[in-house]
Design a protein around this motif. Structure first.
Motif, PDB file in Angstrom:
ATOM      1  N   MET A 127       0.836  -1.187   0.000  1.00 11.74           N
ATOM      2  CA  MET A 127       0.000   0.000   0.000  1.00 11.74           C
ATOM      3  C   MET A 127       0.880   1.249   0.000  1.00 11.74           C
ATOM      4  SD  MET A 127      -2.881   1.234   2.770  1.00 11.74           S
ATOM      5  CE  MET A 127      -1.691   1.887   3.925  1.00 11.74           C
ATOM      6  N   TYR A 128       0.563   2.182  -0.917  1.00 12.18           N
ATOM      7  CA  TYR A 128       1.258   3.463  -0.996  1.00 12.18           C
ATOM      8  C   TYR A 128       0.309   4.571  -0.524  1.00 12.18           C
ATOM      9  CZ  TYR A 128       4.513   0.978  -4.084  1.00 12.18           C
ATOM     10  OH  TYR A 128       5.405   0.097  -4.608  1.00 12.18           O
ATOM     11  N   ARG A 129       0.874   5.515   0.195  1.00  9.22           N
ATOM     12  CA  ARG A 129       0.106   6.698   0.581  1.00  9.22           C
ATOM     13  C   ARG A 129       0.852   7.920   0.063  1.00  9.22           C
ATOM     14  NH1 ARG A 129      -3.781   7.477   4.299  1.00  9.22           N
ATOM     15  NH2 ARG A 129      -3.346   5.435   5.250  1.00  9.22           N
ATOM     16  N   ARG A 130       0.204   8.607  -0.891  1.00  8.40           N
ATOM     17  CA  ARG A 130       0.810   9.756  -1.574  1.00  8.40           C
ATOM     18  C   ARG A 130       2.176   9.404  -2.157  1.00  8.40           C
ATOM     19  NH1 ARG A 130      -1.046  12.097   3.276  1.00  8.40           N
ATOM     20  NH2 ARG A 130      -2.946  13.347   3.004  1.00  8.40           N
ATOM     21  N   GLY A 131       2.268   8.193  -2.730  1.00  6.95           N
ATOM     22  CA  GLY A 131       3.487   7.764  -3.390  1.00  6.95           C
ATOM     23  C   GLY A 131       4.532   7.157  -2.495  1.00  6.95           C
ATOM     24  N   VAL A 132       4.278   7.046  -1.203  1.00 13.68           N
ATOM     25  CA  VAL A 132       5.253   6.503  -0.251  1.00 13.68           C
ATOM     26  C   VAL A 132       4.753   5.139   0.222  1.00 13.68           C
ATOM     27  CG1 VAL A 132       6.448   6.830   1.940  1.00 13.68           C
ATOM     28  CG2 VAL A 132       5.941   8.801   0.465  1.00 13.68           C
ATOM     29  N   LEU A 133       5.625   4.121   0.149  1.00  8.58           N
ATOM     30  CA  LEU A 133       5.253   2.790   0.609  1.00  8.58           C
ATOM     31  C   LEU A 133       4.982   2.813   2.105  1.00  8.58           C
ATOM     32  CD1 LEU A 133       4.937  -0.227  -0.083  1.00  8.58           C
ATOM     33  CD2 LEU A 133       7.372  -0.511   0.454  1.00  8.58           C
ATOM     34  N   GLU A 134       3.769   2.360   2.478  1.00  3.59           N
ATOM     35  CA  GLU A 134       3.369   2.432   3.882  1.00  3.59           C
ATOM     36  C   GLU A 134       3.162   1.068   4.504  1.00  3.59           C
ATOM     37  OE1 GLU A 134      -0.648   3.970   5.803  1.00  3.59           O
ATOM     38  OE2 GLU A 134       0.671   5.664   5.289  1.00  3.59           O
ATOM     39  N   ALA A 135       2.655   0.096   3.746  1.00  6.38           N
ATOM     40  CA  ALA A 135       2.378  -1.226   4.309  1.00  6.38           C
ATOM     41  C   ALA A 135       2.446  -2.263   3.209  1.00  6.38           C
ATOM     42  CB  ALA A 135       0.997  -1.244   4.978  1.00  6.38           C
ATOM     43  N   GLN A 136       2.732  -3.502   3.607  1.00  6.17           N
ATOM     44  CA  GLN A 136       2.752  -4.604   2.653  1.00  6.17           C
ATOM     45  C   GLN A 136       2.482  -5.913   3.376  1.00  6.17           C
ATOM     46  OE1 GLN A 136       6.620  -4.947   0.816  1.00  6.17           O
ATOM     47  NE2 GLN A 136       7.694  -4.376   2.686  1.00  6.17           N
ATOM     48  N   GLY A 137       1.988  -6.904   2.615  1.00  9.52           N
ATOM     49  CA  GLY A 137       1.724  -8.212   3.186  1.00  9.52           C
ATOM     50  C   GLY A 137       0.456  -8.308   4.005  1.00  9.52           C
ATOM     51  N   THR A 144      -2.966   4.065  -2.587  1.00  9.96           N
ATOM     52  CA  THR A 144      -2.900   3.245  -3.800  1.00  9.96           C
ATOM     53  C   THR A 144      -2.364   1.869  -3.401  1.00  9.96           C
ATOM     54  OG1 THR A 144      -2.423   5.179  -5.169  1.00  9.96           O
ATOM     55  CG2 THR A 144      -1.929   3.016  -6.112  1.00  9.96           C
ATOM     56  N   VAL A 145      -3.017   0.819  -3.898  1.00 10.49           N
ATOM     57  CA  VAL A 145      -2.667  -0.545  -3.493  1.00 10.49           C
ATOM     58  C   VAL A 145      -2.299  -1.373  -4.723  1.00 10.49           C
ATOM     59  CG1 VAL A 145      -3.537  -2.686  -2.460  1.00 10.49           C
ATOM     60  CG2 VAL A 145      -4.145  -0.478  -1.466  1.00 10.49           C
ATOM     61  N   TRP A 146      -1.244  -2.168  -4.558  1.00 10.16           N
ATOM     62  CA  TRP A 146      -0.871  -3.153  -5.583  1.00 10.16           C
ATOM     63  C   TRP A 146      -1.051  -4.546  -4.998  1.00 10.16           C
ATOM     64  CZ3 TRP A 146       4.552  -5.423  -6.061  1.00 10.16           C
ATOM     65  CH2 TRP A 146       4.586  -6.394  -7.078  1.00 10.16           C
ATOM     66  N   VAL A 147      -1.802  -5.377  -5.708  1.00  7.45           N
ATOM     67  CA  VAL A 147      -2.020  -6.768  -5.310  1.00  7.45           C
ATOM     68  C   VAL A 147      -1.451  -7.663  -6.405  1.00  7.45           C
ATOM     69  CG1 VAL A 147      -3.711  -8.527  -4.685  1.00  7.45           C
ATOM     70  CG2 VAL A 147      -4.123  -6.132  -4.090  1.00  7.45           C
ATOM     71  N   ASP A 148      -0.575  -8.586  -6.040  1.00 14.77           N
ATOM     72  CA  ASP A 148       0.038  -9.504  -7.006  1.00 14.77           C
ATOM     73  C   ASP A 148      -0.394 -10.924  -6.694  1.00 14.77           C
ATOM     74  OD1 ASP A 148       1.887 -10.247  -9.145  1.00 14.77           O
ATOM     75  OD2 ASP A 148       3.059 -11.148  -7.524  1.00 14.77           O
ATOM     76  N   LEU A 149      -0.969 -11.602  -7.673  1.00 15.05           N
ATOM     77  CA  LEU A 149      -1.433 -12.982  -7.518  1.00 15.05           C
ATOM     78  C   LEU A 149      -0.681 -13.867  -8.499  1.00 15.05           C
ATOM     79  CD1 LEU A 149      -5.292 -12.306  -7.410  1.00 15.05           C
ATOM     80  CD2 LEU A 149      -3.755 -12.627  -5.465  1.00 15.05           C
TER      81      LEU A 149
END
Length: 315
Positions: A1-11, A27-32
């Motif tokens: 998860m990105y907040r204003r372009g900065v990585l904030e959380a993952q997993g 903004t969230v990226w999900v990879d399957l």
């Protein structure tokens, strides 16, 4: 998860997607990778993905395309890689693009996700463009794989051209390699050519803002160059094959000229000895000088024919 372009959380669990996406700055990226139908159904429920797009993501061998739905877009593309033998390997990739989320779906792990995240990390100033930025990195990785494959195929074809004009070419090996390269180019053309429509359609989408637009134009330029290069190489391989056949025909004609010339030379002594071998008297038939006359006639006439054929480049 990105907040204003900065990585904030993952997993974090997929069931938290809807909750986290309530914030417009996220903004969230999900990879399957190799997901089951249940896995993708969970993501679809969280993000409201269209059932037709979900079906396309689960079924392999889709055509590269960009489908637009009410709340999201569905992207299908192929990354490629050329092995040492000149055979093209493809990695199918699907992606869902929503206002604040990018979901990538891979059938296997052949697509280099680490290289993709590296691209994103190298351009932090563009991360504020959200999903448009993530989609650009994805398309850039795919198109770069196309460009690298085209360059590698070009090198293979150059080596094939050198072999065509070798002094003693292996025609069977040349034919096998030419057909293998042509097959790889057909596959590459099938995945490269539709990318023009994909990138062009995405450039007109409101996910792409003014800050990221020049980078999409650069990707589009690479797509055009890869497409034109692929078409040029297909023509080159066809030309190499035609050249090989023409050279084989020329060598066959040269061999036939030589065989015909030698046949004419051999025909002279055959005719003379055959004539003297008839059961009739001939000049010197019962004298030693008759043998030497026939031998001299054979040598003189045969030598004259050899010199004549050699001067005319028949031998």
């Amino acid at each position: 998860m990105y907040r204003r372009g900065v990585l904030e959380a993952q997993g974090f669990p997929a069931r938290e997607l809807a909750e986290r996406l309530r914030d417009d700055d996220v903004t969230v990226w999900v990879d399957l990778c190799g997901p089951s139908q249940a896995d993708l159904a969970l993501i679809a429920d969280e993000l409201g993905l269209h059932e037709l797009a979900v079906e396309d993501a689960l079924h392999p061998h889709e055509r590269p395309k960009l489908d637009r739905y009410e709340t999201h877009c569905f992207l299908s593309a192929y990354a490629v890689r050329l092995d040492r033998s000149g055979r093209l390997e493809t990695s199918e990739l699907s992606a869902f693009l929503t206002r604040h989320a990018l979901v990538t779906v891979r059938a296997d792990d052949r697509f280099d996700v680490a290289a993709l995240t590296t691209r994103w990390d190298e351009s932090p100033k563009l991360a504020g463009s959200g999903v448009g930025f993530l989609a650009h990195g994805l398309l850039d990785a795919v198109v770069d794989s196309h460009f690298e494959a085209v360059q590698a195929l070009d090198e293979h074809i150059e080596r094939l051209e050198d072999l065509v004009f070798a002094d003693h070419p292996d025609n069977r090996d040349l034919q096998r390699r030419a057909l293998a390269l042509r097959k790889s180019l057909v596959t590459l053309r099938r995945v490269v050519l539709p990318m023009r429509e994909v990138v062009n359609a995405l450039m007109r989408h409101d996910l792409v803002d003014d800050a990221i637009m020049p980078y999409y134009q650069d990707v589009y330029d690479h797509v055009l160059r890869a497409t034109e290069w692929t078409e040029s190489l297909r023509e080159t391989v066809a030309t190499i094959r035609e050249t090989q056949l023409n050279l084989q025909g020329n060598r066959l004609n040269l061999i036939m000229k030589k065989v015909t010339g030698w046949a004419a030379i051999i025909a002279v002594p055959t005719a003379i000895t055959g004539f003297y071998g008839q059961n009739v008297p001939y000049p010197g038939s019962d004298q030693p000088w008759g043998f030497w006359v026939s031998t001299a006639a054979i040598l003189v006439v045969s030598g004259g024919l050899y010199a004549l054929f050699k001067r005319r480049d028949w031998l």
